[in-house]
Design a protein around this motif. Structure first.
Motif, PDB file in Angstrom:
ATOM      1  N   GLY A 105     -17.646  -7.847   8.039  1.00 40.82           N
ATOM      2  CA  GLY A 105     -18.846  -6.722   7.933  1.00 40.82           C
ATOM      3  C   GLY A 105     -18.106  -5.508   7.864  1.00 40.82           C
ATOM      4  N   ARG A 106     -18.787  -4.271   7.213  1.00 41.62           N
ATOM      5  CA  ARG A 106     -17.970  -3.203   6.919  1.00 41.62           C
ATOM      6  C   ARG A 106     -17.574  -2.203   8.136  1.00 41.62           C
ATOM      7  NH1 ARG A 106     -17.232  -2.156   2.042  1.00 41.62           N
ATOM      8  NH2 ARG A 106     -16.474  -0.161   2.345  1.00 41.62           N
ATOM      9  N   HIS A 107     -18.427  -2.515   9.193  1.00 40.79           N
ATOM     10  CA  HIS A 107     -18.109  -1.594  10.425  1.00 40.79           C
ATOM     11  C   HIS A 107     -18.241  -2.593  11.694  1.00 40.79           C
ATOM     12  CE1 HIS A 107     -17.831   1.981   8.087  1.00 40.79           C
ATOM     13  NE2 HIS A 107     -19.109   1.663   7.570  1.00 40.79           N
ATOM     14  N   PRO A 108     -17.392  -3.614  11.933  1.00 43.72           N
ATOM     15  CA  PRO A 108     -17.559  -4.522  13.065  1.00 43.72           C
ATOM     16  C   PRO A 108     -17.302  -3.818  14.407  1.00 43.72           C
ATOM     17  CG  PRO A 108     -15.409  -4.790  11.842  1.00 43.72           C
ATOM     18  CD  PRO A 108     -16.331  -3.888  11.218  1.00 43.72           C
TER      19      PRO A 108
ATOM     20  N   LEU B  11      -9.021 -21.221  18.648  1.00 46.34           N
ATOM     21  CA  LEU B  11     -10.273 -19.956  19.028  1.00 46.34           C
ATOM     22  C   LEU B  11      -9.635 -18.830  18.093  1.00 46.34           C
ATOM     23  CD1 LEU B  11     -10.391 -20.180  23.013  1.00 46.34           C
ATOM     24  CD2 LEU B  11     -12.339 -20.546  21.297  1.00 46.34           C
ATOM     25  N   VAL B  12     -10.851 -18.267  17.432  1.00 48.53           N
ATOM     26  CA  VAL B  12     -10.611 -17.404  16.689  1.00 48.53           C
ATOM     27  C   VAL B  12     -11.919 -16.078  16.995  1.00 48.53           C
ATOM     28  CG1 VAL B  12     -10.543 -16.344  14.256  1.00 48.53           C
ATOM     29  CG2 VAL B  12      -9.510 -18.326  14.752  1.00 48.53           C
ATOM     30  N   ASP B  13     -11.514 -15.042  17.004  1.00 42.53           N
ATOM     31  CA  ASP B  13     -12.692 -14.052  17.747  1.00 42.53           C
ATOM     32  C   ASP B  13     -13.163 -14.306  18.828  1.00 42.53           C
ATOM     33  OD1 ASP B  13     -12.517 -12.458  15.111  1.00 42.53           O
ATOM     34  OD2 ASP B  13     -13.394 -13.962  14.078  1.00 42.53           O
TER      35      ASP B  13
ATOM     36  N   SER C  98     -20.512  -7.184  16.959  1.00 41.93           N
ATOM     37  CA  SER C  98     -21.438  -7.294  15.753  1.00 41.93           C
ATOM     38  C   SER C  98     -20.829  -7.920  14.665  1.00 41.93           C
ATOM     39  CB  SER C  98     -21.578  -5.863  15.404  1.00 41.93           C
ATOM     40  OG  SER C  98     -20.308  -5.255  14.861  1.00 41.93           O
ATOM     41  N   GLY C  99     -21.651  -8.253  13.623  1.00 43.74           N
ATOM     42  CA  GLY C  99     -21.206  -8.824  12.346  1.00 43.74           C
ATOM     43  C   GLY C  99     -21.113 -10.301  12.351  1.00 43.74           C
TER      44      GLY C  99
END
Length: 382
Positions: A363-366, A113-115, A53-54
């Motif tokens: 985001g607040r809640h990834p 590579l990130v995330d 998410s996010g």
């Protein structure tokens, strides 16, 4: 959540099926012969639907896993062991799959590579090991691998019992066990009772973005690992490495690394606790630590639970290093096809913790949701 379907999987493995000693057969085994060889083929292939998410997340459906073939024979007080391992990972594409808070290696030779988790190479291992046993029970051994596994950190996540059933890699991978694919490693060691000492010279550069070839051998780095079989159910390791130029995008940076871990297995429960630290050899940056705790619990012969917590100090997610954490909770249902073949159907929920400074980016809640179907099979001749 929508998942994009990845392209086709092609996996190929070859191993000379060499019979072995045993005079009795097991389910899934051929009739025995008089050959001095034993062989074993193990496979774990997964179809994975991954949703992260996010703003930094993404969706992808892909294949991952490995097929490993091993053969060994004894002659006198000596044992020769051969191993080959292949992976379908390159067919998921160079950019790998979305995995929040993961870093390491490159997809294009230009940017980090990130995330995302990079795909592993098609050829994950080609190695040979020769062991000589002495009359007092001690032994010496030597091995060569191209690729091979560097003796640093705990058992690699796809091989250790507590981690092998997770569908995605740990974010501590490049602290603890990224050396499981090393493009050239020579190892010597000694075992006596519960203690094993390994010393290796290996290629410090990690695999590049071309996942279908073998990279040059350099043997410019050094690793030392001490294993201690504390009890039949518990083993511990301490390791150290000097790794020369591991990242092709930062070729002038050498790393010094340390690791400690314990691995436990008894009955239906397997667990690992591990720590590692890496620091640039001549840099002034704070050492980067990573912690991992993971477990697998076979609740029944059909249902299993998975749990993993990681906390890492990462300087690749943003311009400033931060502590971040990932918690994974889930499980799977096993459907047995025969004594040596099964299918696992499972689901993992991932919860990511980032500092306030990174919340605009994540985001607040990834979080993440990962569904998977895994085919496991074993074939052997003894």
């Amino acid at each position: 959540m929508l998942f994009r379907t990845a392209s086709a999987l092609a996996v190929m493995t070859a191993c000379t099926a060499v019979p072995a000693f045993a005079q009795s057969s097991m389910p899934g085994m051929d009739m025995p012969s008089q050959s001095p060889w034993q062989w074993h083929v193990h496979g774990s292939l997964s179809l994975i639907a991954d949703g992260q998410s996010g703003p930094r997340g993404g969706d992808k459906t892909f294949f991952a896993g490995m097929i490993m073939a091993m053969a060994n024979r004894d002659f006198g007080n000596n044992r020769l062991e051969l191993q080959a391992m292949l992976s379908p990972d390159p067919f998921m594409g160079r950019a790998g799959y979305p995995l929040l808070l993961q870093t390491g290696e490159t997809a294009d030779g230009t940017t980090h590579l990130v995330d995302r988790q990079h795909p592993h190479d098609l050829i994950m291992g080609l190695s040979a090991r020769l062991t000589h046993r002495f009359e007092d029970g001690s032994s010496v051994f030597g091995s060569v691998g191209y690729p091979g596994e560097t003796p640093f950190g705990p058992t690699a996540f796809m091989h250790r019992a507590s981690g092998e059933d997770f569908p995605t890699a740990p974010i501590s991978h490049h602290w603890l066990d990224s050396g499981h694919i090393t493009m050239g490693v020579v190892t010597g060691g000694f075992s006596k009772g519960p203690v094993t000492l390994e010393v290796a010279q290996f290629t410090g550069r990690e695999p590049d973005q071309n996942r279908f070839d073998l990279d040059p051998v350099r043997l410019d780095s050094t690793a030392v690992r001490l294993w201690w079989q504390v009890t039949p159910d518990l083993k511990a390791q301490a390791s150290w490495a000097r790794q020369v130029s591991p990242e092709q995008l930062e070729p002038d940076v050498n790393l010094r690394k340390q690791s400690l871990s314990v691995e436990y297995g008894h009955g239906p429960v397997n667990a690992t606790i591990a720590w590692a630290c890496k620091q640039a050899e001549h840099g002034t940056e704070k050492p980067a630590d990573a912690w991992l705790a993971e477990a697998r619990w076979h609740v029944t012969d059909k249902w299993s639970a998975l749990g993993r917590y990681e906390r890492v100090y990462n300087d690749e997610l943003a311009a400033t290093p931060y502590w971040v954490a990932k918690t994974e909770i889930g499980g799977y249902r096993t459907f047995a096809i025969d004594d040596m073949t099964s299918v696992n159907l499972g689901l993992i929920r991932q919860f990511n913790t980032v500092p306030d400074a990174l919340k605009p980016a994540y985001g607040r809640h990834p979080d993440g949701t990962v569904a998977f179907v895994t085919l496991k099979f074993h074939r052997m001749k003894m």
